[in-house]
Design an enzyme around this catalytic site. Structure first.
Site, PDB file in Angstrom:
ATOM      1  N   GLU A 282       0.850  -1.216   0.000  1.00 21.62           N
ATOM      2  CA  GLU A 282       0.000   0.000   0.000  1.00 21.62           C
ATOM      3  C   GLU A 282       0.873   1.248   0.000  1.00 21.62           C
ATOM      4  OE1 GLU A 282      -3.228   0.144  -0.548  1.00 21.62           O
ATOM      5  OE2 GLU A 282      -3.282  -2.039  -0.579  1.00 21.62           O
ATOM      6  N   TRP A 285       1.747   1.973  -3.355  1.00 25.03           N
ATOM      7  CA  TRP A 285       0.712   2.661  -4.151  1.00 25.03           C
ATOM      8  C   TRP A 285       0.948   4.173  -4.108  1.00 25.03           C
ATOM      9  CZ3 TRP A 285      -2.843   1.621  -7.751  1.00 25.03           C
ATOM     10  CH2 TRP A 285      -3.233   0.300  -7.934  1.00 25.03           C
ATOM     11  N   TRP A 313     -21.271  14.029 -18.132  1.00 22.26           N
ATOM     12  CA  TRP A 313     -21.406  14.261 -16.691  1.00 22.26           C
ATOM     13  C   TRP A 313     -22.666  15.058 -16.379  1.00 22.26           C
ATOM     14  CZ3 TRP A 313     -18.211  11.079 -14.605  1.00 22.26           C
ATOM     15  CH2 TRP A 313     -16.938  10.887 -15.106  1.00 22.26           C
ATOM     16  N   ASN A 348     -10.280   4.086   3.676  1.00 28.21           N
ATOM     17  CA  ASN A 348     -10.065   3.838   2.241  1.00 28.21           C
ATOM     18  C   ASN A 348     -11.216   3.094   1.571  1.00 28.21           C
ATOM     19  OD1 ASN A 348      -8.375   3.703  -0.221  1.00 28.21           O
ATOM     20  ND2 ASN A 348      -8.492   1.517   0.192  1.00 28.21           N
ATOM     21  N   TRP A 366     -15.630  13.390 -11.854  1.00 29.46           N
ATOM     22  CA  TRP A 366     -14.712  13.022 -10.762  1.00 29.46           C
ATOM     23  C   TRP A 366     -13.960  14.232 -10.231  1.00 29.46           C
ATOM     24  CZ3 TRP A 366      -9.494  13.932 -11.630  1.00 29.46           C
ATOM     25  CH2 TRP A 366      -9.066  14.031 -12.952  1.00 29.46           C
ATOM     26  N   TRP A 389      -8.883   9.188  -7.705  1.00 25.25           N
ATOM     27  CA  TRP A 389     -10.146   9.572  -8.356  1.00 25.25           C
ATOM     28  C   TRP A 389     -10.188   9.057  -9.783  1.00 25.25           C
ATOM     29  CZ3 TRP A 389     -14.771  11.014  -6.709  1.00 25.25           C
ATOM     30  CH2 TRP A 389     -14.879  11.454  -5.389  1.00 25.25           C
TER      31      TRP A 389
HETATM   32  C1  LIG Z   1     -11.209   8.703  -4.065  1.00 25.36           C
HETATM   33  C2  LIG Z   1      -9.966   8.551  -3.237  1.00 25.36           C
HETATM   34  C3  LIG Z   1      -9.221   9.661  -2.862  1.00 25.36           C
HETATM   35  C4  LIG Z   1      -8.043   9.525  -2.122  1.00 25.36           C
HETATM   36  N1  LIG Z   1      -7.337  10.650  -1.763  1.00 25.36           N
HETATM   37  C5  LIG Z   1      -6.179  10.518  -1.059  1.00 25.36           C
HETATM   38  C6  LIG Z   1      -5.423  11.669  -0.669  1.00 25.36           C
HETATM   39  O1  LIG Z   1      -5.755  12.817  -1.000  1.00 25.36           O
HETATM   40  N2  LIG Z   1      -4.301  11.471   0.085  1.00 25.36           N
HETATM   41  C7  LIG Z   1      -3.873  10.217   0.437  1.00 25.36           C
HETATM   42  O2  LIG Z   1      -2.846  10.108   1.121  1.00 25.36           O
HETATM   43  N3  LIG Z   1      -4.556   9.128   0.047  1.00 25.36           N
HETATM   44  C8  LIG Z   1      -5.681   9.221  -0.676  1.00 25.36           C
HETATM   45  N4  LIG Z   1      -6.387   8.095  -1.037  1.00 25.36           N
HETATM   46  C9  LIG Z   1      -5.771   6.765  -0.808  1.00 25.36           C
HETATM   47  C10 LIG Z   1      -6.136   6.074   0.509  1.00 25.36           C
HETATM   48  O3  LIG Z   1      -7.525   6.090   0.703  1.00 25.36           O
HETATM   49  C11 LIG Z   1      -5.451   6.699   1.720  1.00 25.36           C
HETATM   50  O4  LIG Z   1      -4.070   6.835   1.484  1.00 25.36           O
HETATM   51  C12 LIG Z   1      -5.642   5.847   2.966  1.00 25.36           C
HETATM   52  O5  LIG Z   1      -7.011   5.645   3.233  1.00 25.36           O
HETATM   53  C13 LIG Z   1      -5.000   6.530   4.147  1.00 25.36           C
HETATM   54  O6  LIG Z   1      -5.270   5.826   5.331  1.00 25.36           O
HETATM   55  P1  LIG Z   1      -4.116   5.065   6.096  1.00 25.36           P
HETATM   56  O7  LIG Z   1      -2.952   5.970   6.284  1.00 25.36           O
HETATM   57  O8  LIG Z   1      -4.725   4.463   7.307  1.00 25.36           O
HETATM   58  O9  LIG Z   1      -3.730   3.930   5.045  1.00 25.36           O
HETATM   59  P2  LIG Z   1      -3.001   2.524   5.234  1.00 25.36           P
HETATM   60  O10 LIG Z   1      -3.914   1.484   4.705  1.00 25.36           O
HETATM   61  O11 LIG Z   1      -2.496   2.340   6.607  1.00 25.36           O
HETATM   62  O12 LIG Z   1      -1.798   2.637   4.198  1.00 25.36           O
HETATM   63  C14 LIG Z   1      -0.511   3.149   4.541  1.00 25.36           C
HETATM   64  C15 LIG Z   1      -0.129   4.276   3.601  1.00 25.36           C
HETATM   65  O13 LIG Z   1      -0.060   3.812   2.266  1.00 25.36           O
HETATM   66  C16 LIG Z   1      -0.502   4.828   1.369  1.00 25.36           C
HETATM   67  N5  LIG Z   1      -1.688   4.350   0.653  1.00 25.36           N
HETATM   68  C17 LIG Z   1      -2.605   3.460   1.073  1.00 25.36           C
HETATM   69  N6  LIG Z   1      -3.536   3.248   0.109  1.00 25.36           N
HETATM   70  C18 LIG Z   1      -3.208   4.048  -0.913  1.00 25.36           C
HETATM   71  C19 LIG Z   1      -3.773   4.292  -2.202  1.00 25.36           C
HETATM   72  N7  LIG Z   1      -4.869   3.651  -2.632  1.00 25.36           N
HETATM   73  N8  LIG Z   1      -3.179   5.179  -3.011  1.00 25.36           N
HETATM   74  C20 LIG Z   1      -2.055   5.828  -2.624  1.00 25.36           C
HETATM   75  N9  LIG Z   1      -1.463   5.629  -1.422  1.00 25.36           N
HETATM   76  C21 LIG Z   1      -2.032   4.761  -0.577  1.00 25.36           C
HETATM   77  C22 LIG Z   1      -0.877   6.030   2.210  1.00 25.36           C
HETATM   78  O14 LIG Z   1       0.217   6.926   2.229  1.00 25.36           O
HETATM   79  C23 LIG Z   1      -1.134   5.408   3.567  1.00 25.36           C
HETATM   80  O15 LIG Z   1      -0.934   6.314   4.624  1.00 25.36           O
HETATM   81  C24 LIG Z   1      -7.586   8.223  -1.756  1.00 25.36           C
HETATM   82  C25 LIG Z   1      -8.362   7.105  -2.118  1.00 25.36           C
HETATM   83  C26 LIG Z   1      -9.530   7.260  -2.841  1.00 25.36           C
HETATM   84  C27 LIG Z   1     -10.324   6.034  -3.211  1.00 25.36           C
END
Ligand SMILES: Cc1cc2nc3c(=O)[nH]c(=O)nc-3n(C[C@H](O)[C@H](O)[C@H](O)COP(=O)(O)OP(=O)(O)OC[C@H]3O[C@@H](n4cnc5c(N)ncnc54)[C@H](O)[C@@H]3O)c2cc1C
Length: 484
Positions: A282, A285, A313, A348, A366, A389
């Site tokens: 993750e 990602w 849209w 997430n 979006w 997005w």
């Molecule tokens: C529509 C949408 C918008 C989002 N906008 C953002 C945003 O503005 N900023 C943001 O940091 N994340 C964003 N995310 C990705 C993700 O939802 C968050 O990073 C995550 O929920 C953060 O929670 P966590 O730190 O507990 O994640 P954990 O599950 O603990 O993951 C650890 C770290 O991995 C990274 N990570 C995890 N999932 C993703 C992902 N899908 N894409 C990129 N990095 C990821 C993050 O840096 C996160 O802190 C978005 C997801 C969606 C579906």
């Protein structure tokens, strides 16, 4: 003669540990002038949103305290960053400016121009990597091109070996003799006052380097083991919530990587299997999103697959407003949108459900959702937000196929079966029996009189979106046929 200082320009790297620009400046032995510049002009419409500004205030406050403890005050200035740096360099006779790289297109352009300008002024300009495990340009496929989808990105990155080791925080930072006048943090008005919509944030978050490290330790101790299976359930505390700390650079990805691996080794686990590997993936990602932004500077504004620009849209205000306010009548969507408003965060799984509902069932562009998240998320991050997005909309790299339309009732029933999450954020549903919680419109006797009816019939919304996407794809195929 006093020694010429190095200006250390803090940006999205608000920490002392594992901060390569700071470490290099300390290593040089020169006096160091740490500065943070509030620049709302250069980013244009991507200047920090409301929730990010709240976080920034707390984080700068903490950084000021950490630097003050080393007797090296943080200078605050406001203005166009490049000009402010050049003025400051002239004011102090600085010999160099050091910073850690950012990947937003406006930052890349600004930094490149600033580097040339400083070199013309005979001032050294040096940039470093504090924000990523590897630079986007380091990760390549076997044919030398940047990977366009995630799995090859992960594989190519792993072939590069381990990320650079974590650097230590300096024990002392020499300060310049001359004291400069700067702004007061409170005068920047980064925090909301009337109304104070962020009043609940402080109970949940500790924006600071220490806050990020504490949060991470707690995650490693109590949640990492359950991450792989538990990360999809919003009522369980099995995600790290590190995203805002990572965005502001209060903790760096190399720290997260190496500490996860070390934790696994000391507790007799394999870091590259099960939950730990899933967590590291993750984190990657995030790297992949940054690489996408780096190679596609239009990512926040334009569909990566240009044909999606022709999607019909719905531009009406009403559906977007209902979604923003958590009043769509779809329980899991409203729960997510209210969590976002009240905490600056959304889980997430729920982000994916809410985004899919907006783009597909409501057929709202979006970019309207992206803008709302930008303003309301404490972890708003141009790369992650835009890439995510576009992924949901189907217009991005490695995107969800257009026909994958989340059914928010089934998603709610699967990932919030007992309704703990939904009931917490949507108390109007507290009397609805479990069986109907995610589809209260079917419940006999109207147990939630204060809750709105669904803004769209889910089957109708799904079919409408599928038809529109199919037309887009068919149109595309006929365009291709016409060209053949
Ligand atoms: C529509 C949408 C918008 C989002 N906008 C953002 C945003 O503005 N900023 C943001 O940091 N994340 C964003 N995310 C990705 C993700 O939802 C968050 O990073 C995550 O929920 C953060 O929670 P966590 O730190 O507990 O994640 P954990 O599950 O603990 O993951 C650890 C770290 O991995 C990274 N990570 C995890 N999932 C993703 C992902 N899908 N894409 C990129 N990095 C990821 C993050 O840096 C996160 O802190 C978005 C997801 C969606 C579906």
């Amino acid at each position: 003669m006093t020694e010429r200082p190095i200006i250390l320009w803090f940006r999205q790297d608000l920490r002392l540990g594992d901060n390569p620009a700071l470490a290099a400046a300390v290593e040089s032995g020169a006096p160091i002038l740490p500065v943070f510049i509030l620049d709302d002009e250069t980013p244009g419409k991507w200047a920090p949103g409301g929730a990010s500004r709240w976080w920034l205030h707390q984080s700068l406050d903490a950084l000021q305290q950490s630097l003050a403890a080393l007797d090296c005050p943080l200078l605050l200035r406001r203005g166009t960053a490049a000009e402010t740096i050049r003025t400051l360099a002239a004011e102090t006779g600085a010999r160099a400016v050091y910073w850690n790289r950012c990947y937003e297109p406006f930052a890349v352009r600004r930094d490149a121009a600033l580097k040339s300008a400083l070199k013309e002024d005979r001032i050294e300009a040096e940039s470093f990597n504090a924000a990523l495990l590897f630079e986007p340009w380091q990760v390549k496929t076997k044919t030398g091109t940047p990977p366009k989808v995630y799995s090859p990105y992960w594989r190519a990155m792993r072939l590069l070996g381990d990320p650079a080791p974590e650097g230590a925080a300096p024990q002392a930072i020499p300060r310049p003799a001359k004291v400069l006048a700067g702004d007061q943090l409170d005068d920047w008005n980064l925090q909301p006052c009337d109304p104070d919509w962020a009043s609940g944030f402080s109970e949940l978050w500790q924006p600071s380097e220490q806050g990020g490290l504490d949060q991470f330790d707690e995650f490693l101790e109590n949640a990492l083991d359950g991450y792989k299976t538990g990360r999809d359930f919003p009522s369980r505390s099995l995600v790290s919530r590190l995203s805002p700390h990572l965005h502001f650079g209060e903790i760096g990805p190399r720290q997260v990587w190496h500490r996860t691996v070390a934790h696994c080794i000391t507790t007799g686990r394999d870091p590259f299997s099960g939950s730990a590997e899933h967590f590291l993936k993750e984190l990657v990602w995030r790297e992949f999103s940054h690489a996408q932004l780096y190679y596609n500077p239009d990512l926040p504004d334009a569909c990566l697959r240009p044909e999606y620009e022709r999607f019909p849209w719905d531009r009406a205000e009403k559906p977007l407003r209902a979604w923003q306010r958590g009043k769509t009548g779809i329980p899991i969507v409203d729960a997510g949108m209210r969590e976002l408003w009240q905490t600056g965060y959304m889980h997430n799984r729920v982000r994916m459900i809410c985004a899919s509902f907006l783009v597909k069932h409501l057929m709202v562009d979006w970019r309207a959702g992206e803008a709302w998240f930008w303003d309301t998320l404490v972890d708003a991050d141009l790369a992650n937000n835009a890439a995510s997005w576009q992924w949901v909309a189907g217009s991005g790299a490695d995107a969800a196929p257009y026909f994958r339309i989340f059914n928010p009732v089934l998603q709610g029933e699967k990932f919030d079966k007992d309704g703990a999450y939904t009931r917490h954020w949507v108390p109007e549903l507290s009397e609805v029996p479990d069986r109907y919680l995610h589809k209260p419109w079917e419940a006999p006797g109207n147990p939630a009189p204060d809750y709105p009816d669904p803004i769209v019939d889910l089957a109708f919304g799904r079919d409408r979106a599928l038809t529109a996407f199919k037309r887009l794809n068919d149109g595309l195929s006929s365009d291709i046929a016409a060209c053949a």
